[in-house]
Design an enzyme around this catalytic site. Structure first.
Site, PDB file in Angstrom:
ATOM      1  CB  CYS A   1       3.207   4.049   2.362  1.00 47.65           C
ATOM      2  SG  CYS A   1       3.476   2.817   1.121  1.00 47.65           S
TER       3      CYS A   1
ATOM      4  CD  GLN B   1       9.207  -4.356  -0.425  1.00 46.39           C
ATOM      5  OE1 GLN B   1      10.244  -4.509  -1.079  1.00 46.39           O
ATOM      6  NE2 GLN B   1       8.525  -3.231  -0.483  1.00 46.39           N
TER       7      GLN B   1
ATOM      8  CB  SER C   1       2.894  -4.923  -5.660  1.00 47.64           C
ATOM      9  OG  SER C   1       2.846  -3.673  -6.284  1.00 47.64           O
ATOM     10  CB  ALA C   2       3.250  -5.276 -11.443  1.00 50.04           C
ATOM     11  CG  HIS C   3       4.953  -0.539  -7.885  1.00 39.99           C
ATOM     12  ND1 HIS C   3       5.747   0.273  -7.112  1.00 39.99           N
ATOM     13  CD2 HIS C   3       3.903  -0.876  -7.105  1.00 39.99           C
ATOM     14  CE1 HIS C   3       5.179   0.429  -5.914  1.00 39.99           C
ATOM     15  NE2 HIS C   3       4.064  -0.271  -5.889  1.00 39.99           N
TER      16      HIS C   3
ATOM     17  CG  ASN D   1       7.462  -2.496   4.096  1.00 35.94           C
ATOM     18  OD1 ASN D   1       6.941  -3.300   4.870  1.00 35.94           O
ATOM     19  ND2 ASN D   1       7.224  -1.206   4.158  1.00 35.94           N
TER      20      ASN D   1
ATOM     21  N   GLY E   1      -0.610  -4.106  -4.658  1.00 34.21           N
ATOM     22  CA  GLY E   1      -0.454  -4.862  -3.417  1.00 34.21           C
ATOM     23  C   GLY E   1      -1.485  -4.454  -2.373  1.00 34.21           C
ATOM     24  CB  THR E   2      -2.860  -1.141  -1.420  1.00 31.60           C
ATOM     25  OG1 THR E   2      -1.563  -0.587  -1.166  1.00 31.60           O
ATOM     26  CG2 THR E   2      -3.854  -0.588  -0.424  1.00 31.60           C
TER      27      THR E   2
HETATM   28  N1  PLP Z   1       2.848  -4.517   1.108  1.00 38.13           N
HETATM   29  C1  PLP Z   1       4.152  -4.240   1.223  1.00 38.13           C
HETATM   30  C2  PLP Z   1       5.027  -5.103   2.087  1.00 38.13           C
HETATM   31  C3  PLP Z   1       4.695  -3.150   0.534  1.00 38.13           C
HETATM   32  O1  PLP Z   1       6.008  -2.870   0.660  1.00 38.13           O
HETATM   33  C4  PLP Z   1       3.843  -2.347  -0.262  1.00 38.13           C
HETATM   34  C5  PLP Z   1       4.369  -1.147  -0.951  1.00 38.13           C
HETATM   35  O2  PLP Z   1       5.326  -0.545  -0.531  1.00 38.13           O
HETATM   36  C6  PLP Z   1       2.487  -2.702  -0.355  1.00 38.13           C
HETATM   37  C7  PLP Z   1       2.029  -3.781   0.344  1.00 38.13           C
HETATM   38  C8  PLP Z   1       1.552  -1.906  -1.202  1.00 38.13           C
HETATM   39  O3  PLP Z   1       1.722  -2.223  -2.565  1.00 38.13           O
HETATM   40  P1  PLP Z   1       1.185  -1.241  -3.711  1.00 38.13           P
HETATM   41  O4  PLP Z   1       2.089  -0.057  -3.731  1.00 38.13           O
HETATM   42  O5  PLP Z   1       1.263  -2.066  -4.976  1.00 38.13           O
HETATM   43  O6  PLP Z   1      -0.227  -0.918  -3.366  1.00 38.13           O
END
Ligand code: PLP
Length: 387
Positions: free
Chosen positions: A325, A179, A199-201, A151, A71-72
Site C-alpha cells: 500500500c 495476514q 480479507s479474502a484476497h 504484514n 480488510g480496510t
Molecule cells: N491489514 C493488513 C495487516 C494488511 O496487510 C492489509 C493489506 O495489505 C489490510 C489490512 C488491508 O486489506 P484490504 O487490502 O483487503 O483492504
C-alpha cells in the site's frame, strides 16, 4: 520468462475452485439477497453457506461474521464503530505504531475528532509487551487494537495475553488478522478477541471482500449506513459472488492449513539462511520464531531495497520492499522505524512472502539470482569503499 511470485502478503491469486464457485453468482444466480422471490433465496443461501465457512476458519459462530469490502473496511468499522458506540464511556484508544495504515490512519483521523490515541512501543522484533498495555489503560480506554501479525516483518503478537488484560479492564479488543487468517490457526475464543478483521484476497480468495468478526454481545455502531443488510450491521447489497469465493477460499485454507504452514516454513527458513550464507551484511528483520510461516524480511547492507526489487523484476522475480500500500513512497517504512531500524537501513529492506505455489526450485533460483544482483549493485554503490 517464467515469473516467480514471492509477494503473497500483497495479494494472492484466487484459487481456480474459488473462481469457479463465484461464476454462476454473476450470471444464473444473480439475485439480490434481499429479494423475496427465488433468485433472492438462492443468493441468501449462498451467503449463509459462505458465512458458515468463514466463521469456521476462525472458530466463530456464523452470526458473528459481517461481510465487508475488505480488510480496510473491517478495520475502519471496528475502530470507528467501537469508538463512537462508546463515546459516553471514554475517548481513549490504544494501538501500536506498526499497524497497517488501515488502522493507523483511522486512529490518526480519530485523534482529529477528539479521541486520544496511545501508540505502544514495540521491541526490536516488533513485539508488544503485554505489560505495557496494562500500564497505559485508563478509565477512559474504550478500545485496544493490536494486529495479529505484521504484514512487513511477519512478527506474531501475543494476542491472547493482551486480550486477557483488556478483558480484565473491561475494554474491547480488536485484532487485524488480515495476514494470519487462513495461514496460521485462529480460534477467536482462544485469542479472546471481541473484533477481528479478515480479507479474502490474502487467502486465495477474491479482492474487494473481507469480514469483521463481531463477538456476540459486543456493542458497535454501524459504519456504512443505508439498508438493513447483514442483520442491520452493514448497509449495501452484498457482494454475493465475492462472499461465495471467500467462503470457498476459507474452507480450502482450513483444510490445508497445517500441512501448508509446515511446508512453507521449511521453504522460508531455507531461503532466509541461503541468502544470509551467500551475501555479506544481510540481517533478518522481525522475530526469528514468532513469525508468519511465509515471511522473509531482510536488510541488505549498502544497497537500496528498491534497486534490488527492480533488478529482481527484470529476472522475473516479484518481491516487495515493505507494504504494497505504500510501495510508491520512498519514505522509510513506519514499521522499520518503530523497530528502531535507522532510516538508511530501513531503505535497504526486501520482503519475500511465499505462497502455496512456490517450489524448492524457485527458492533455489532466488538464492542464485539475488547474490549476483547485490554484488552488481554494491560494485556501483557510493556507500562502499572500492579498492
Ligand atoms: N491489514 C493488513 C495487516 C494488511 O496487510 C492489509 C493489506 O495489505 C489490510 C489490512 C488491508 O486489506 P484490504 O487490502 O483487503 O483492504
Amino acid at each position: 520468462m517464467k515469473r516467480i511470485y514471492l509477494d503473497h502478503a500483497a495479494t494472492t491469486p484466487a484459487r481456480p475452485e474459488v473462481v469457479q464457485a463465484m461464476l454462476s453468482y454473476f450470471t444464473d444466480s444473480f439475485g439480490n439477497p434481499s429479494s423475496v422471490y427465488s433468485y433472492g433465496a438462492e443468493a441468501r443461501e449462498a451467503l449463509a453457506e459462505a458465512r458458515e465457512k468463514v466463521a469456521k476458519l476462525i472458530g466463530a459462530n456464523a452470526d458473528e461474521i459481517v461481510f465487508t469490502s475488505g480488510g480496510t473496511e473491517a478495520d475502519n468499522y471496528a475502530i470507528q464503530g467501537k469508538a463512537y458506540a462508546n463515546q459516553e464511556k471514554g475517548n481513549h484508544i490504544i494501538t501500536t505504531p506498526i499497524e497497517h495504515h488501515a488502522v493507523l490512519d483511522t486512529c490518526r483521523w480519530m485523534e482529529k475528532r477528539g479521541f486520544d490515541v496511545t501508540y505502544l512501543p514495540v521491541d526490536g522484533y516488533g513485539l508488544v509487551d503485554p505489560g505495557d498495555v496494562k500500564k497505559v489503560i485508563t478509565n477512559k480506554t474504550i478500545l485496544i487494537s493490536v494486529m495479529h501479525a505484521n504484514n512487513e516483518v511477519g512478527t506474531i503478537q501475543p494476542i491472547a495475553e493482551i486480550s486477557k488484560i483488556a478483558r480484565e479492564a473491561n475494554v474491547c479488543f480488536h485484532t487485524d488478522a488480515v495476514q494470519t487468517a487462513g495461514h496460521i490457526p485462529i480460534d477467536v475464543n482462544l485469542l479472546g478477541v471481541n473484533l477481528l478483521s479478515m480479507s479474502a484476497h490474502k487467502l486465495y480468495g477474491p479482492k474487494g471482500t473481507g469480514a469483521l468478526y463481531i463477538r456476540k454481545g459486543t456493542v458497535i455502531d454501524k459504519y456504512l449506513h443505508g439498508g438493513e443488510q447483514e442483520k442491520n450491521r452493514r448497509a449495501s447489497t452484498e457482494n454475493v459472488a465475492g462472499v461465495v469465493g471467500f467462503g470457498v477460499a476459507a474452507e480450502m485454507a482450513l483444510c490445508e492449513l497445517t500441512r501448508e504452514a509446515a511446508r512453507i516454513t521449511t521453504l522460508r527458513d531455507r531461503l532466509t539462511s541461503g541468502i544470509i550464507e551467500r551475501i555479506d551484511d544481510v540481517y533478518m528483520t522481525g522475530h526469528p520464531v514468532k513469525r508468519l510461516p511465509n515471511n522473509v524480511n531482510l536488510r541488505v547492507g549498502y544497497v537500496e531495497g528498491e534497486s534490488i526489487l527492480l533488478n529482481l523484476d527484470i529476472e522475473g522475480i516479484c518481491a516487495s520492499s515493505g507494504s504494497a500500500c505504500t510501495s510508491s513512497s520512498l519514505d522509510p517504512s513506519h514499521v522499520m522505524l518503530a523497530l528502531g531500524v535507522p532510516p538508511d537501513q530501513a531503505r535497504s529492506t526486501i520482503r519475500f512472502t511465499l505462497g502455496r505455489m512456490n517450489t524448492d526450485e524457485e527458492i533455489d533460483h532466488v538464492m542464485e539470482t539475488l547474490p549476483k544482483i547485490v554484488q552488481r549493485l554494491r560494485s556501483m554503490s557510493p556507500l562502499i569503499k572500492h579498492s
